[in-house]
Design an enzyme around this catalytic site. Sequence first.
Site, PDB file in Angstrom:
ATOM      1  N   MET A 176       0.829  -1.203   0.000  1.00 52.52           N
ATOM      2  CA  MET A 176       0.000   0.000   0.000  1.00 52.52           C
ATOM      3  C   MET A 176       0.869   1.261   0.000  1.00 52.52           C
ATOM      4  SD  MET A 176      -3.475  -0.647   2.141  1.00 52.52           S
ATOM      5  CE  MET A 176      -2.759  -0.367   3.755  1.00 52.52           C
ATOM      6  N   ASN A 215       4.054   3.899   1.155  1.00 55.98           N
ATOM      7  CA  ASN A 215       4.697   4.396   2.379  1.00 55.98           C
ATOM      8  C   ASN A 215       5.698   3.344   2.866  1.00 55.98           C
ATOM      9  OD1 ASN A 215       5.219   6.243   4.439  1.00 55.98           O
ATOM     10  ND2 ASN A 215       3.680   5.337   5.792  1.00 55.98           N
ATOM     11  N   HIS A 235       9.474  -3.627   3.633  1.00 54.41           N
ATOM     12  CA  HIS A 235       9.005  -3.803   2.255  1.00 54.41           C
ATOM     13  C   HIS A 235      10.186  -4.045   1.309  1.00 54.41           C
ATOM     14  CE1 HIS A 235       5.621  -1.225   3.884  1.00 54.41           C
ATOM     15  NE2 HIS A 235       4.950  -2.230   3.362  1.00 54.41           N
ATOM     16  N   ARG A 287       2.538   2.341   9.805  1.00 59.18           N
ATOM     17  CA  ARG A 287       1.774   3.097  10.800  1.00 59.18           C
ATOM     18  C   ARG A 287       2.610   3.518  12.004  1.00 59.18           C
ATOM     19  NH1 ARG A 287      -2.441  -0.437   8.666  1.00 59.18           N
ATOM     20  NH2 ARG A 287      -4.193   0.844   7.937  1.00 59.18           N
TER      21      ARG A 287
END
Length: 283
Positions: free
Chosen positions: A30, A32, A37, A189
């Site tokens: 998604m 950010n 990642h 987050r």
Amino acid sequence: MNTVKTVLELRAAVARARSEGKRIALTPTMGNLHSGHAALVSKAAQRADFVVASIFVNPLQFGPNEDLATYPRTLAADQEKLLQAGCNLLFTPGVEEMYPHGMADQTLVSVPHLSQGLCGASRPGHFEGVATVVSKLFNMVQPDLAIFGEKDFQQLAVIRAMVRDLNMPIQIIGEPTVRADDGLALSSRNGYLDEAQRAAAPALYQAIRQTAEAISAGEQDFETLLNSKKQQLQAAGFRIDYLEIRNADSLRPTTAEDPDLVILAAAFMGKTRLIDNLHLTRG
């Protein structure tokens, strides 16, 4: 690395790679992006000849009171990270490209049982949204393999079951959670945490790790063990969503005979919901 926005462009680029005999990997995200990642993409590059990543903030997997509107969009920085990690093709569709007929009448993919309980209980419809968008991406790319992080353990279980049950010829690979030096699982987050919250947040993994250590040492009273860890988390400033021990394969409540366990937790630090887990094999 090329960046494309339409399904037509995506399929054309993948078809060229496939015509050259290349093994294709997909890493859905998604955006950010953080080093967790990047590690997934690097692993994909080791296992395949042509790596596709996607960045799509999927409205179907967000609840009405969640952070869809405020979820960070950092495309330029993400592109640089993906390039460095070995990505060949980035797919960045808009909502209208992914759901051209609107979301109200969108065909949905549901994976029963595994989508219920844990995160599924506090985020109704979340895993239906995940399974739907991932199945669409799988159909668009038709990869040989796809790589997901084990931090989202329940999501990984849902995707594995979907691929198995729908006879998708895709190898699903789970990669270990990437952590900060203090143990906090990397998450997009984490950026929502203020300085004090960030300092307290590693207590979540500490509680999970201590639970695993107690079980490995022979503790069998799971209820008492979990209650003590919940109190520990509350003292650290967390509002607990769940802290549970489950069978690692089925995610059903564990029994004394289960050799393969997973300790899963979700808790709020301020307004930020953090999740983590630890896989444990009992010898």
